[in-house]
Design a protein around this motif. Structure first.
Motif, PDB file in Angstrom:
ATOM      1  N   UNK A 160       4.181   4.837   3.051  1.00 56.70           N
ATOM      2  CA  UNK A 160       2.810   5.344   3.143  1.00 56.70           C
ATOM      3  C   UNK A 160       2.779   6.824   3.500  1.00 56.70           C
ATOM      4  N   UNK A 161       3.615   7.238   4.453  1.00 64.35           N
ATOM      5  CA  UNK A 161       3.600   8.645   4.843  1.00 64.35           C
ATOM      6  C   UNK A 161       4.068   9.542   3.694  1.00 64.35           C
ATOM      7  N   UNK A 162       5.115   9.137   2.996  1.00 64.11           N
ATOM      8  CA  UNK A 162       5.615   9.936   1.881  1.00 64.11           C
ATOM      9  C   UNK A 162       4.574  10.051   0.773  1.00 64.11           C
ATOM     10  N   UNK A 163       3.915   8.958   0.432  1.00 67.62           N
ATOM     11  CA  UNK A 163       2.935   8.976  -0.646  1.00 67.62           C
ATOM     12  C   UNK A 163       1.669   9.729  -0.245  1.00 67.62           C
ATOM     13  N   UNK A 164       1.280   9.616   1.025  1.00 72.83           N
ATOM     14  CA  UNK A 164       0.125  10.386   1.497  1.00 72.83           C
ATOM     15  C   UNK A 164       0.420  11.873   1.412  1.00 72.83           C
ATOM     16  N   UNK A 165       1.596  12.277   1.850  1.00 78.28           N
ATOM     17  CA  UNK A 165       1.953  13.690   1.823  1.00 78.28           C
ATOM     18  C   UNK A 165       2.096  14.224   0.399  1.00 78.28           C
ATOM     19  N   UNK A 166       2.345  13.311  -0.552  1.00 77.32           N
ATOM     20  CA  UNK A 166       2.413  13.714  -1.960  1.00 77.32           C
ATOM     21  C   UNK A 166       1.036  13.854  -2.587  1.00 77.32           C
ATOM     22  N   UNK A 167      -0.013  13.486  -1.847  1.00 75.30           N
ATOM     23  CA  UNK A 167      -1.372  13.700  -2.326  1.00 75.30           C
ATOM     24  C   UNK A 167      -2.101  12.458  -2.779  1.00 75.30           C
ATOM     25  N   UNK A 168      -1.479  11.295  -2.687  1.00 75.24           N
ATOM     26  CA  UNK A 168      -2.138  10.057  -3.080  1.00 75.24           C
ATOM     27  C   UNK A 168      -2.941   9.488  -1.912  1.00 75.24           C
ATOM     28  N   UNK A 169      -3.965   8.739  -2.231  1.00 79.45           N
ATOM     29  CA  UNK A 169      -4.774   8.094  -1.202  1.00 79.45           C
ATOM     30  C   UNK A 169      -4.173   6.724  -0.916  1.00 79.45           C
ATOM     31  N   UNK A 170      -3.716   6.535   0.311  1.00 80.55           N
ATOM     32  CA  UNK A 170      -2.928   5.356   0.669  1.00 80.55           C
ATOM     33  C   UNK A 170      -3.646   4.552   1.738  1.00 80.55           C
ATOM     34  N   UNK A 171      -3.696   3.238   1.524  1.00 81.79           N
ATOM     35  CA  UNK A 171      -4.199   2.312   2.536  1.00 81.79           C
ATOM     36  C   UNK A 171      -3.099   1.316   2.873  1.00 81.79           C
ATOM     37  N   UNK A 172      -2.859   1.145   4.164  1.00 82.96           N
ATOM     38  CA  UNK A 172      -1.839   0.202   4.644  1.00 82.96           C
ATOM     39  C   UNK A 172      -2.542  -1.053   5.146  1.00 82.96           C
ATOM     40  N   UNK A 173      -2.141  -2.195   4.606  1.00 87.42           N
ATOM     41  CA  UNK A 173      -2.719  -3.479   5.003  1.00 87.42           C
ATOM     42  C   UNK A 173      -1.738  -4.202   5.920  1.00 87.42           C
ATOM     43  N   UNK A 174      -2.232  -4.601   7.090  1.00 88.55           N
ATOM     44  CA  UNK A 174      -1.397  -5.261   8.102  1.00 88.55           C
ATOM     45  C   UNK A 174      -2.096  -6.533   8.573  1.00 88.55           C
ATOM     46  N   UNK A 175      -1.363  -7.648   8.571  1.00 84.59           N
ATOM     47  CA  UNK A 175      -1.976  -8.918   8.964  1.00 84.59           C
ATOM     48  C   UNK A 175      -2.235  -9.010  10.460  1.00 84.59           C
ATOM     49  N   UNK A 176      -1.451  -8.303  11.282  1.00 89.17           N
ATOM     50  CA  UNK A 176      -1.678  -8.320  12.724  1.00 89.17           C
ATOM     51  C   UNK A 176      -2.805  -7.369  13.112  1.00 89.17           C
ATOM     52  N   UNK A 177      -3.173  -7.410  14.379  1.00 87.56           N
ATOM     53  CA  UNK A 177      -4.297  -6.607  14.834  1.00 87.56           C
ATOM     54  C   UNK A 177      -3.910  -5.174  15.172  1.00 87.56           C
TER      55      UNK A 177
END
Length: 496
Positions: A160-177
């Motif tokens: 996620x960090x690499x793709x965000x820094x490359x300019x893409x809009x990234x959402x991380x989905x996590x099952x925990x709280x």
């Protein structure tokens, strides 16, 4: 190379641990606060700046170890932080949690104690945060492309960090709280305090990464719907299908998986619970499994006030020195190592039946027996030889009010429906199948980390995250990327 004679004049010194009697009374990290920085410049001097630095190959991230050792020796912390972060998104995690295969590959380790690479790495990372040398790095412009990352362990966060820094809009989905995966709820606080994780998540938020917690893809969000919503999807859910212990008595109350036990202890530290419903306090605990997860259970049970704690390892006691024929340098050898938890168990004599620290080596569980209420009370074991055959006359019994299974993981879990809803192909061993570009059989869906590689180390998890990010970036941009790809899906640790 700041000191050409450093490896000759300076002995190896590691970050000292706090006294056992002190540290088992709290959940803080086991090391003496502030005691690392005075050591690391001299320890970095021991690096020989080898012509062929095998530490690079021993670490899947390809860390530029001689370069930042030299910079630390000269106390150029800014430049050292830049070189460290050039290959590793989260060096404060690896500096605390990685077993340091780089040190096994250190050329000095051929005939001397290796450079304390892991300690130097941790010192750089901590100094970078203290001096503001790890600011958010948002992209200059957005690409207009969107990526969903499923899972927020080290693989998912690195991708996620690499793709965000490359300019893409990234959402991380996590099952925990909360964000962090096993780093949040599997790793005990005494190994890595969670403020290190919170700090990185805040950095990623500031860069533009979005986080969706308490969201199980496949259950709360249909997997096909998520795939349709994003230009690419990265599956980084980890290997959560734990291995079972198929012995009589497994069904008894009081027998639990390690990953049922450890998250509850961590939730107490997060303030979610007053006490763990599986607390080891006052109980006779037996941990089945000799790996790091078992050691995490050991340290946790000691701090909870267990009456006794014993850890069973089916393998024989490893040697103290490397066997050059079986495990030649620079491979990572299986040696007798004394983790902080094992040191605590040894000094506190938590396992009177054990030969060393809390471990019984070459021990295989035969059966579990319980009381009239169906609660476990005893574990019956037998000594085994190198071929795992029972040694006649070696059966013995341990008291056991709580039995924790730390037998590893076989691949991603299937209970959430993600794999079946997407129609993902699996390898025979249960991991997600992928090609040389980390792509699954479903167009636009990529798989990385333990879900596809199988259970591995944190450095391999981060390397997978960085590499899958490069593959996704190529997919989104039509075949080019500036993101580094330190490994391929087929790379494996060095072995003899």
């Amino acid at each position: 190379m700041a000191d050409p004679k450093g490896f000759l004049t300076t002995p190896r010194q590691e970050w000292p641990r706090r006294p056992v009697a002190e540290r088992v009374r709290d959940w803080n990290e086991v090391y003496v606060p502030g005691a690392l920085l005075p050591l690391v410049s001299g320890q970095a001097d021991r690096c020989m700046d080898c012509g062929v630095p095998f530490c690079h190959d021993a670490c899947p991230l390809g860390n530029l170890i001689p370069e930042w050792n030299d910079l630390v020796s000269r106390e150029d912390w800014r430049a050292a932080a830049e070189r460290l972060h050039a290959t590793n998104n989260f060096p404060e995690f690896t500096g605390r949690l990685c077993p340091a295969p780089c040190e096994a590959g250190c050329v000095l380790a051929i005939n001397q104690p290796a450079v304390t690479i892991k300690n130097v790495e941790c010192a750089i990372a901590d100094r970078a945060w203290e001096e503001g040398l790890a600011p958010p790095a948002p992209p200059d412009r957005l690409s207009g492309r969107t990526v969903a990352v499923i899972g927020s362990g080290p693989t998912g966060l690195a991708a996620a960090q690499q793709l965000t820094r490359a300019g893409h809009t990234v959402a991380v989905y996590e099952r925990d709280d909360r964000i962090g995966g096993l780093m949040r709820y599997g790793i005990p606080e005494f190994k890595m305090e969670k403020h290190h994780l919170d700090r990185r998540v805040a950095q990623m938020r500031a860069e533009g990464t979005r986080f969706r917690t308490s969201t199980t893809v496949g259950r709360d969000v249909e997997a096909a719907e998520l795939r349709a919503r994003y230009d690419a999807v990265v599956i980084a859910t980890g290997a959560t299908a734990w291995r079972e212990l198929a012995v009589p008595g497994r069904e008894l109350a009081g027998v639990h998986q390690a990953m049922e036990y450890l998250p509850l202890a961590n939730r107490v530290r997060e303030g979610d619970l007053e006490s763990s419903p599986l607390s080891a306090a006052g109980r006779h605990v037996v941990i089945v499994g000799g790996g790091d997860t078992g050691a995490d259970c050991l340290g946790t049970a000691v701090r909870e006030g267990a009456a006794s704690v014993t850890q069973l390892d089916i393998y024989g006691r490893p040697d103290d020195e490397r066997d050059e024929d079986a495990e030649p340098w620079p491979t990572y050898p299986k040696l007798y190592r004394l983790s902080a938890a094992h040191e605590e168990a040894r000094d506190l004599r938590t396992a009177p039946a054990a030969d060393a620290d809390a471990r019984l080596f070459a021990a295989s569980t035969l059966r579990l027996t319980g009381d009239a209420d169906g609660r476990v009370r005893s574990l019956h074991l037998v000594e085994v030889d190198a071929g795992r055959r029972s040694v006649p006359g070696s059966e013995r019994t341990l008291p056991a009010d709580l039995v924790l299974l730390a037998l590893g993981f076989s691949g991603p879990g299937r209970g959430d429906g993600l794999i079946d809803q997407l129609g993902l192909e699996l390898e025979p061993r249960g991991t997600i199948a992928r090609d040389a570009d980390f792509a699954t059989n479903v167009p636009g869906v990529f798989a990385a980390g333990d879900a596809a590689r199988g259970q591995s180390l944190i450095v391999w998890a981060i390397a997978e995250g960085r590499a899958v990010a490069a593959a996704v970036d190529r997919h989104l941009t039509g075949g080019t990327t500036l993101l580094p790809a330190p490994i391929s899906p087929y790379d494996r640790p060095m072995t003899a």
